[in-house]
Design an enzyme around this catalytic site. Structure first.
Site, short mmCIF file in Angstrom:
data_model
loop_
_atom_site.label_atom_id
_atom_site.label_comp_id
_atom_site.label_asym_id
_atom_site.label_seq_id
_atom_site.Cartn_x
_atom_site.Cartn_y
_atom_site.Cartn_z
N CYS A 1 1.56 13.12 -9.23
CA CYS A 1 2.11 14.45 -9.73
C CYS A 1 1.84 15.35 -8.19
CB CYS A 1 1.11 15.17 -10.64
SG CYS A 1 1.16 14.54 -12.23
N GLU B 1 5.06 -9.53 -0.52
CA GLU B 1 5.31 -8.45 -0.27
C GLU B 1 6.92 -8.33 -0.57
OE1 GLU B 1 4.02 -5.54 0.06
OE2 GLU B 1 5.76 -4.49 1.47
N HIS C 1 3.57 -27.16 -8.35
CA HIS C 1 2.16 -26.94 -9.56
C HIS C 1 2.80 -25.93 -10.49
CE1 HIS C 1 -0.30 -29.25 -6.80
NE2 HIS C 1 -0.20 -28.40 -5.76
N GLU D 1 9.98 -3.68 -7.36
CA GLU D 1 9.84 -2.20 -7.67
C GLU D 1 11.10 -1.41 -7.60
OE1 GLU D 1 6.75 -0.78 -4.81
OE2 GLU D 1 7.61 -1.85 -3.25
N TRP E 1 4.01 13.05 -12.98
CA TRP E 1 4.17 11.26 -13.36
C TRP E 1 3.25 11.30 -14.45
CZ3 TRP E 1 0.76 7.30 -13.84
CH2 TRP E 1 1.28 6.04 -13.69
N ASN F 1 -3.19 18.02 -11.23
CA ASN F 1 -3.01 16.71 -10.75
C ASN F 1 -4.25 15.99 -10.93
OD1 ASN F 1 -2.50 15.10 -7.53
ND2 ASN F 1 -2.34 14.20 -9.60
N GLY F 2 -4.28 14.97 -11.88
CA GLY F 2 -5.41 14.06 -12.14
C GLY F 2 -5.67 13.97 -13.70
N LYS G 1 8.75 -5.85 -3.27
CA LYS G 1 10.01 -4.85 -2.83
C LYS G 1 10.79 -4.97 -3.90
CE LYS G 1 7.73 -3.33 -0.54
NZ LYS G 1 6.95 -2.23 -0.39
N LYS H 1 4.63 7.39 -5.40
CA LYS H 1 4.08 6.66 -4.06
C LYS H 1 2.61 6.90 -3.95
CE LYS H 1 5.33 6.32 0.63
NZ LYS H 1 5.42 4.50 0.49
N ARG I 1 5.66 12.02 -5.41
CA ARG I 1 4.40 11.96 -6.17
C ARG I 1 4.57 11.77 -7.57
NH1 ARG I 1 0.23 13.35 -2.86
NH2 ARG I 1 -0.90 13.62 -4.81
C1 G6P Z 1 1.79 2.70 -4.83
C2 G6P Z 1 3.06 2.64 -3.85
C3 G6P Z 1 2.96 1.34 -2.94
C4 G6P Z 1 1.70 1.34 -2.04
C5 G6P Z 1 0.31 1.54 -2.97
C6 G6P Z 1 -0.86 1.65 -2.23
O1 G6P Z 1 1.81 1.82 -5.81
O2 G6P Z 1 4.13 2.66 -4.71
O3 G6P Z 1 4.11 1.28 -2.30
O4 G6P Z 1 1.55 0.15 -1.42
O5 G6P Z 1 0.60 2.74 -3.91
O6 G6P Z 1 -0.65 3.01 -1.41
P1 G6P Z 1 -1.50 3.63 -0.11
O7 G6P Z 1 -0.95 5.06 0.14
O8 G6P Z 1 -3.02 3.45 -0.50
O9 G6P Z 1 -1.15 2.39 0.95
#
Ligand code: G6P
Length: 620
Positions: A2, A493, A516, A500, A75, A101-102, A497, A615, A27
């Site tokens: 948010c 990673e 396995h 997501e 969000w 927000n929270g 990607k 994010k 956000r």
């Molecule tokens: C969210 C984002 C990710 C990020 C993670 C940790 O899930 O979508 O891309 O890696 O948070 O965020 P930070 O700001 O703590 O690196």
């Protein structure tokens, strides 16, 4: 999660708020809303489900006019993404509005009590309950002069916040107190932007940087009162607050897309510079080592470290996993990775020579912050590796190092990940040189780090080729990612990607684990991406690749430039320049970022704002 922004000034608030919301959309983006105190003293509220575009359309040709307003991009936590659940929320009287927000954890009990007293709620949110609570406290204010609406409002906010448990960043506005905003925070970020004849409250400086670079990063339990030409920061309990005005280190231009179609692509292409920014001024040729003064640890204290715990979420956790390999290889200090959300509720054994390192791009991820506080509560020194200057994790840690990557806006982490790997290598180098690493080994690492930006440019030149590969497999039902040692985390990673932003199932594995269980998934339709540079486990990786091919699975391989051999086995090969083993993930992850980007674009997915994600995850 948010985003909130409030404006009080001399201009029409609406354009400021809408522009701020655009910056904060990363956000959360499932609904948005805006409330402006109009010239007749009424609150004009507009809100709706869906992207900010919907709100813009709704406001359309009937923009609110008034110089004081608050707004929100959501969000969803409590209640679906509907018009009703969008913020701002009114109190019972309809004279107060709030954005939040929270999470208010005890909202149900509070709501039941308020309903028993006749309050009617229009949404399913926890936030609306807080609005009602503040409105009720305002009506019931005794002891503050009836006529002093501003003081009454502040007193009401203080009183209501005593009753809630959970987290909040809030901004409140009341018709009785025109040109006046009250904000407060606990666990969710809130900054004050100080302009000329105008002031702002926002979740993050990116929302205000087009108007001012003077910002105050509020601390938990801070409360702020804001007018167009005046501000006051205090503690929620009335005590004196400790704050300072900081300069935002990036400009409005840095948060613009420029010629790129998406932030993610822009940020992938910024990596030569962001990596350089991570190591600039931190390499010492004289000592064949790294200089990380921000750690605020003496050489003796660094020498005493006998165990490192790296903590993070999402991509930051994957960087930590690579960091474990890097630090152990370079310094021989036992290093472990803890997912932040697990660490904070687990009784992780730590001893006095354990160094806890929290990794976070945003510096606001609530689980990472919780882990930091938990370790500090036990008396441990906690360092941080953070991108967002002035963020909560950066401020609360006992030292650390900034990534200096510049703002990362695409929800999928890209440049922050490679900067984290760069800095973890510097940490490994520093610790290694304090122990057994030779000068010549240290010098080689320095040489290779300096060469990274140009090598990354070489990888980026293959963008078109990677796009072709993505288009070839775009109908794939899923994707496997395989790598070993330093590149096991690269595989994780790469899979993250893909999941997501493309919404296809992808999973990352240590290559040898294939047999396995994962190998049962191999069919002609399921591509496997192997990260297989010419390193100490190259042959082993190649055997795993053969096993996939023997079962007709398509293979995409990432390998070292000049190694033509894989053309024979793999269906598609992407080359990255040669480097030392521990730095290879920085180069190898870039084709994986590009692959997922082109996949997502081809599948018509919203690359920068993938569904259900945000994010900065500031709720548990
Ligand atoms: C969210 C984002 C990710 C990020 C993670 C940790 O899930 O979508 O891309 O890696 O948070 O965020 P930070 O700001 O703590 O690196």
């Amino acid at each position: 999660m948010c985003g909130i922004i409030g404006y009080v000034g001399k201009e029409d608030a609406t354009p400021y708020l809408l522009d701020g919301l655009r910056r904060l959309e990363y956000r959360g983006y499932d609904s948005s809303g805006i409330a402006v105190l109009d010239k007749d003293g009424g609150i004009n509220l507009q809100k709706c489900a869906g992207r900010l575009e919907n709100l813009r359309r709704q406001i359309g040709d009937k923009p609110e006019s008034g110089c004081c307003g608050i707004s929100h991009t959501r969000w969803a936590t409590h209640g679906e993404a509907t018009d009703e659940n969008a913020h701002p929320h009114f109190d019972q009287s309809g004279k107060l509005v709030l954005v939040h927000n929270g999470v208010i954890e005890n909202y149900q009990k509070l709501r039941d009590d308020l309903e028993a007293d006749g309050h009617q709620f229009l949404s399913q949110t926890d936030s609306e309950v807080l609005g009602h609570l503040i409105g009720l406290a305002y009506e019931n204010q005794n002891g503050v002069k009836e006529s002093n609406s501003e003081e009454r409002l502040v007193a009401a906010v203080r009183e209501a916040l005593k009753k809630v448990s959970g987290t909040y960043g809030i901004v409140v506005m009341h018709v009785d107190a025109p040109g006046f905003l009250v904000g407060a925070r606990l666990g969710s970020p809130l900054i004050v932007g100080l302009g000329k004849d105008e002031n702002f409250l926002a979740s993050d400086v990116s929302a205000v940087v087009a108007h001012t670079s003077d910002a105050i990063y509020l601390n938990d339990y801070d409360l702020v009162c804001l007018k167009s030409d005046e501000f006051k920061v205090e503690r929620i309990d009335g005590g004196a607050a400790d704050f300072q005005v900081s300069q935002v280190e990036f400009s409005a231009e840095d948060v613009e897309l420029g010629d790129y179609p998406h932030y993610m692509l822009k940020e992938i292409f910024e990596q030569p510079e962001s990596i350089e920014n991570a190591f600039r001024g931190r390499l010492s040729d004289e000592e064949a080592s790294a200089m990380l003064g921000g750690l605020q640890m003496s050489p003796q204290e660094l020498r005493d470290v006998d165990r490192i715990v790296l903590v993070g979420c999402g991509s930051a956790c994957h960087a930590a996993m690579a960091g474990e390999h890097i630090i152990e290889a370079l310094s021989r200090i036992p290093t472990e990775v803890e997912i932040a959300s697990e660490f904070r509720y687990r009784n992780v054994p730590l001893d006095k020579h354990t160094l806890v390192f929290v990794i976070s791009q945003s510096g606001e991820t609530i689980d990472s912050l919780g882990a930091l506080r938990e370790a500090q509560r036990k008396g441990f020194r906690v360092l941080s590796l953070v991108n967002a200057v002035g963020s909560t994790i950066a401020r609360e840690s006992d030292g650390g190092t900034y990534m200096h990557s510049g703002p990362e806006i695409g929800v999928a982490a890209t440049k922050s990940f490679t900067s984290q790997l760069t800095l973890l290598t510097l940490l490994g180098l520093l610790l290694g040189r304090m122990r057994d690493m030779s000068v010549s080994d240290g010098q080689e690492i320095l040489r290779e780090i300096r060469a990274l930006p140009d090598k990354v440019r070489e990888v980026l030149k293959q963008n078109e080729r990677i796009k072709e590969i993505a288009l070839k497999y775009v109908e794939a039902p899923g994707m496997l990612y395989l790598g070993r040692q330093f590149n096991y985390s690269t595989a994780l990673e790469g899979a993250l990607k893909m999941k997501e932003i493309s919404y296809i199932f992808a999973s990352g594995h240590a290559s040898a684990e294939l047999k396995h269980g994962v190998i049962a998934l191999i069919t002609e339709d399921l591509p496997s991406v192997f990260v297989a540079p010419k390193d100490s486990v190259y042959e082993k990786n190649m055997s795993s690749m053969e096993e996939v091919k023997a079962r007709k699975g398509p293979v995409i391989a990432i390998t070292t430039e000049g190694n033509q051999e894989l053309e024979r086995i793999a269906d598609d090969v992407i080359y990255v320049p040669d480097t030392i083993e521990c730095l290879n993930p920085i180069l190898s992850v870039i084709p994986l970022q590009l692959l997922s980007y082109h996949f997502a674009v081809a599948r018509d997915c919203d690359v920068d704002k993938p569904r259900n994600l945000a994010k900065s995850v500031t709720v548990e």
